[in-house]
Design an enzyme around this catalytic site. Structure first.
Site, mmCIF file in Angstrom:
data_model
loop_
_atom_site.group_PDB
_atom_site.id
_atom_site.type_symbol
_atom_site.label_atom_id
_atom_site.label_comp_id
_atom_site.label_asym_id
_atom_site.label_seq_id
_atom_site.Cartn_x
_atom_site.Cartn_y
_atom_site.Cartn_z
ATOM 1 C CE LYS A 33 -0.378 -0.205 5.052
ATOM 2 N NZ LYS A 33 -1.245 -0.650 6.170
ATOM 3 N NE ARG A 129 -6.741 1.122 12.366
ATOM 4 C CZ ARG A 129 -5.625 0.920 11.711
ATOM 5 N NH1 ARG A 129 -4.701 1.869 11.669
ATOM 6 N NH2 ARG A 129 -5.376 -0.203 11.089
ATOM 7 C CE1 TYR A 250 14.283 30.862 3.769
ATOM 8 C CE2 TYR A 250 14.628 28.524 3.351
ATOM 9 C CZ TYR A 250 14.312 29.788 2.889
ATOM 10 O OH TYR A 250 14.026 29.977 1.575
ATOM 11 C CG MET A 298 10.666 23.031 -1.095
ATOM 12 S SD MET A 298 9.651 24.149 -2.077
ATOM 13 C CE MET A 298 8.632 24.919 -0.852
HETATM 14 C C1 LIG Z 1 -0.497 -1.719 6.786
HETATM 15 C C2 LIG Z 1 -1.071 -2.992 7.302
HETATM 16 C C3 LIG Z 1 -0.238 -4.085 7.546
HETATM 17 C C4 LIG Z 1 1.268 -4.014 7.442
HETATM 18 O O1 LIG Z 1 1.750 -3.434 8.638
HETATM 19 P P1 LIG Z 1 3.337 -3.301 8.923
HETATM 20 O O2 LIG Z 1 3.386 -2.770 10.307
HETATM 21 O O3 LIG Z 1 3.850 -2.328 7.930
HETATM 22 O O4 LIG Z 1 3.916 -4.631 8.763
HETATM 23 C C5 LIG Z 1 -0.820 -5.268 7.916
HETATM 24 N N1 LIG Z 1 -2.170 -5.377 8.078
HETATM 25 C C6 LIG Z 1 -3.000 -4.323 7.882
HETATM 26 C C7 LIG Z 1 -4.460 -4.505 8.086
HETATM 27 C C8 LIG Z 1 -2.479 -3.097 7.502
HETATM 28 O O5 LIG Z 1 -3.296 -2.071 7.318
#
Ligand SMILES: *Cc1c(COP(=O)(O)O)cnc(C)c1O
Length: 353
Positions: A33, A129, A250, A298
């Site tokens: 992702k 969540r 800066y 930047m």
């Molecule tokens: C992002 C995610 C993972 C991977 O988590 P890591 O800590 O990067 O290994 C696994 N399961 C779900 C549901 C996630 O959203």
């Protein structure tokens, strides 16, 4: 050409994936992702294609990139669908999806897929969540497994504190999941990277490693032997001699107390390097340990060249094999995940294909 780039070591990525799956046992979805945590989702998926049991992404837009790039392995949408309209695309692309909420079940109700759906039912075991109440596991399993449209079902949960080896919360989440699912004949999935690395007793049918694939240990210091995948680097574009009292950048945050040489580096927060890091944050200049001096801009930042054998054109590593991304994350008050997935503008270049 501007020398800011992120070198991505695909051989290290493969190593880390195989290590994760081997350590967990069973099968493992490679989590790609957020553009593979900034590493380039399609290139990473291609590099893993011959090995990975499947991939996981956050949403259908990310899955479409992989399918368009001829990735044929299973792909799981970790958040499922957001709108009923997406279901036809899920079906057409043969994606798997998480169902974590009654709203998603309602979207499914009227849907007629052309092929059996692959569903991962997510349960909330303490993170509060996403996920159904574990008390509903039996009823949901019964309903969905009797539903002729559904071809496969995996039961999953997500750990909130697996990176804290001494914290009881993980074992509590596990017991909650195990008890709720007792006797239910469906494969299970619990572990993210920290689960894979720190909680061998939580092994299940499917692991979901993310950050560890990219070589950033969610429990730094434990020495798991992961290989860093990204090297964020650039070069020195100018060298300046400072006199005592000269202020740099800066806000004049760094003021020289003695004659000193600094190097100007083509890398800034627009490339994803964190602006918030303090003076002293580690970098490597021509292979030697050095540090950031002055505020990150930047497009540029400044590094200490005192006592360092380097000059115009010298290579500067912001993170990678010499400067662990976890150290920079700590200096920035954040986690490696955020730094890696924020990398932009700097070119991604692949090695180890
Ligand atoms: C992002 C995610 C993972 C991977 O988590 P890591 O800590 O990067 O290994 C696994 N399961 C779900 C549901 C996630 O959203």
């Amino acid at each position: 050409m501007r020398p800011a780039r992120a070198l991505i070591d695909l051989a290290a990525l493969r190593h880390n994936y195989l290590f994760a799956r081997d350590r967990h046992g069973g099968r493992a979805l490679a989590v790609v992702k957020a553009n593979a945590y900034g590493h380039g989702a399609l290139a990473c998926a291609r590099a893993l294609a011959a090995h990975a049991d499947g991939f996981a992404v956050a949403c259908i837009e990310e899955a479409e990139v992989l399918r368009a790039g001829a990735i044929e392995a299973p792909i799981l949408l970790l958040e499922g669908v957001f709108e009923a309209e997406e279901l036809a695309r899920v079906d057409a692309l043969g994606l798997s999806m998480v169902v974590h909420d009654a709203n998603q079940l309602a979207m499914l109700a009227g849907f007629r897929p052309s092929q059996p759906l692959s569903i991962w039912l997510k349960f909330n075991t303490g993170m509060n969540r996403a996920g159904f109440a574990p008390a509903r596991a039996r009823e949901l399993f019964a309903d969905l497994s009797a539903d002729g449209r559904i071809g496969s079902l995996v039961m999953m949960t997500h750990l909130a504190r697996a990176d804290e080896p001494d914290n009881e919360a993980t074992a509590e989440q596990w017991r909650c999941f195990r008890d709720a699912l007792e006797g239910i004949p469906a494969p299970r999935s619990i572990c993210n990277s920290a689960g894979v690395l720190g909680w061998p007793q939580l092994r299940a049918d499917w692991a979901r490693p993310g950050i560890m694939l990219y070589g950033a240990d969610p429990m730094p210091g434990e020495g798991h032997g992961l290989r860093p995948v990204m090297t964020l680097e650039s070069r020195i574009m100018a060298v300046r001699a400072l006199q005592p009292g000269d202020a740099v950048g800066y806000g004049a945050r760094f003021v020289a107390d003695a004659p000193r040489r600094i190097g100007l580096v083509a890398m800034g927060y627009a490339d994803g390097y964190p602006r918030v890091v303090p003076d002293g944050t580690p970098v490597a200049v021509a292979g030697q340990a050095s540090r950031i001096l002055g505020r990150v801009s930047m497009d540029m930042l400044t590094v200490d060249l005192d006592g360092i054998d380097a000059g115009l054109g010298s290579r500067v590593e912001l993170w990678g094999g010499q400067v662990p991304v976890n150290r920079v994350a700590e200096a920035a008050g954040t986690i490696a995940y955020e730094l890696l997935c924020n990398v932009k503008r700097a070119r991604l270049e692949y090695v180890g294909a």
